[in-house]
Motif scaffolding. Sequence first.
Motif, short mmCIF file in Angstrom:
data_model
loop_
_atom_site.label_atom_id
_atom_site.label_comp_id
_atom_site.label_asym_id
_atom_site.label_seq_id
_atom_site.Cartn_x
_atom_site.Cartn_y
_atom_site.Cartn_z
N LEU A 13 -64.09 85.53 13.12
CA LEU A 13 -63.45 84.25 13.47
C LEU A 13 -63.92 83.73 14.82
CD1 LEU A 13 -59.84 84.89 12.17
CD2 LEU A 13 -61.45 83.21 11.33
N GLY A 14 -64.14 84.62 15.76
CA GLY A 14 -64.65 84.21 17.07
C GLY A 14 -66.04 83.61 16.96
N ILE A 15 -66.91 84.24 16.20
CA ILE A 15 -68.28 83.75 16.04
C ILE A 15 -68.29 82.41 15.30
CG2 ILE A 15 -70.46 84.20 14.86
CD1 ILE A 15 -69.99 87.19 15.52
N LYS A 16 -67.56 82.30 14.19
CA LYS A 16 -67.57 81.09 13.38
C LYS A 16 -66.95 79.89 14.10
CE LYS A 16 -69.48 82.18 9.50
NZ LYS A 16 -70.69 81.52 9.04
N ASN A 17 -66.06 80.14 15.06
CA ASN A 17 -65.40 79.06 15.78
C ASN A 17 -65.92 78.90 17.20
OD1 ASN A 17 -63.07 77.96 14.03
ND2 ASN A 17 -63.07 80.17 13.71
N ASN A 18 -66.95 79.66 17.54
CA ASN A 18 -67.56 79.60 18.87
C ASN A 18 -66.52 79.87 19.97
OD1 ASN A 18 -69.72 79.37 20.58
ND2 ASN A 18 -69.59 77.14 20.72
N LEU A 19 -65.71 80.90 19.77
CA LEU A 19 -64.68 81.30 20.72
C LEU A 19 -64.97 82.71 21.21
CD1 LEU A 19 -61.52 80.12 18.75
CD2 LEU A 19 -62.58 78.96 20.69
N THR A 20 -64.59 83.00 22.43
CA THR A 20 -64.75 84.34 22.98
C THR A 20 -63.54 85.18 22.59
OG1 THR A 20 -65.93 83.41 24.86
CG2 THR A 20 -65.11 85.66 25.09
N VAL A 21 -63.80 86.33 21.99
CA VAL A 21 -62.73 87.25 21.61
C VAL A 21 -62.62 88.30 22.71
CG1 VAL A 21 -61.92 88.90 19.90
CG2 VAL A 21 -63.20 86.90 19.17
N ASN A 22 -61.49 88.30 23.40
CA ASN A 22 -61.24 89.32 24.41
C ASN A 22 -60.39 90.40 23.78
OD1 ASN A 22 -62.48 87.73 26.45
ND2 ASN A 22 -60.61 86.52 26.58
N TYR A 23 -60.78 91.65 23.98
CA TYR A 23 -59.97 92.73 23.43
C TYR A 23 -59.83 93.83 24.46
CZ TYR A 23 -64.57 94.69 22.30
OH TYR A 23 -65.86 95.13 22.37
N SER A 24 -58.72 94.52 24.38
CA SER A 24 -58.45 95.62 25.29
C SER A 24 -57.75 96.73 24.53
CB SER A 24 -57.59 95.15 26.47
OG SER A 24 -56.33 94.70 26.01
N ILE A 25 -58.00 97.93 25.00
CA ILE A 25 -57.40 99.11 24.37
C ILE A 25 -56.67 99.91 25.44
CG2 ILE A 25 -57.84 101.22 23.06
CD1 ILE A 25 -60.52 99.97 22.24
N HIS A 26 -55.40 100.06 25.29
CA HIS A 26 -54.60 100.97 26.11
C HIS A 26 -53.85 101.84 25.11
CE1 HIS A 26 -55.72 98.97 29.81
NE2 HIS A 26 -55.34 97.79 29.29
N ASP A 27 -52.56 101.77 25.10
CA ASP A 27 -51.81 102.45 24.05
C ASP A 27 -51.87 101.63 22.77
OD1 ASP A 27 -51.12 104.44 25.79
OD2 ASP A 27 -49.20 103.52 26.33
N GLU A 28 -52.09 100.33 22.93
CA GLU A 28 -52.17 99.43 21.80
C GLU A 28 -53.46 98.63 21.88
OE1 GLU A 28 -48.60 97.09 21.87
OE2 GLU A 28 -47.56 98.61 20.71
N MET A 29 -53.88 98.13 20.75
CA MET A 29 -55.06 97.27 20.66
C MET A 29 -54.59 95.82 20.81
SD MET A 29 -58.22 97.88 20.03
CE MET A 29 -59.59 96.78 19.93
N LYS A 30 -55.35 95.03 21.56
CA LYS A 30 -54.96 93.65 21.80
C LYS A 30 -56.19 92.76 21.71
CE LYS A 30 -52.83 90.76 25.33
NZ LYS A 30 -52.24 90.76 26.67
N TYR A 31 -56.12 91.75 20.84
CA TYR A 31 -57.16 90.74 20.71
C TYR A 31 -56.57 89.42 21.19
CZ TYR A 31 -59.69 93.97 17.73
OH TYR A 31 -60.36 95.06 17.27
N SER A 32 -57.35 88.67 21.96
CA SER A 32 -56.87 87.36 22.39
C SER A 32 -58.00 86.34 22.35
CB SER A 32 -56.25 87.44 23.79
OG SER A 32 -57.22 87.83 24.73
N LEU A 33 -57.64 85.14 21.96
CA LEU A 33 -58.55 84.00 21.89
C LEU A 33 -57.90 82.83 22.61
CD1 LEU A 33 -59.13 84.26 18.08
CD2 LEU A 33 -60.96 84.51 19.71
N VAL A 34 -58.69 82.05 23.30
CA VAL A 34 -58.20 80.86 23.98
C VAL A 34 -59.00 79.67 23.48
CG1 VAL A 34 -57.92 79.72 26.20
CG2 VAL A 34 -57.51 82.16 26.02
N LYS A 35 -58.28 78.64 23.06
CA LYS A 35 -58.94 77.40 22.62
C LYS A 35 -58.17 76.24 23.23
CE LYS A 35 -60.41 74.78 18.62
NZ LYS A 35 -60.45 74.71 17.17
#
Length: 154
Positions: A13-35
Amino acid sequence: MELLRINNLWKFLGIKNNLTVNYSIHDEMKYSLVKGGLELTHQFNPKFLNKSFLKLQERSFQDKLVYQKFISQKQRFGIKPKVASPVVSSVFFPKELLDLQKKFDLEIQKDRKGHFKVIISPFAPKTVYDILNVVNLVSRNLWVKNFFAEGIRN
């Protein structure tokens, strides 16, 4: 396997919409997109996907100034529901979003400046369409624009 599939969905989805996918891993996985002025976050525990949620909010939303709140929990066998919003309270958001409460737990907040925040849980997408249908429904009804391009469907 689930983690790899979800990772591929968000990267696609990030590639098809030309958005940067930020992800982080701690105890949980987190993906975030800003548009533009909107922020989309998907957070989950890879070991227990029922504790996952999808949050779509305006970047200028202020948690300290929450003015109205709507909470609805999907009925589950053997689990007592959280305190739900009273039925007599006025619906301060488009009624089309009430369809989401059949499939998910739904929490909608509005701050004093009129900015919205929508939290949907448990959110464990299996296909790209699971994400597109939910996110674009919320985005289209609250902010009158699609978050993700509809051209992906073809």
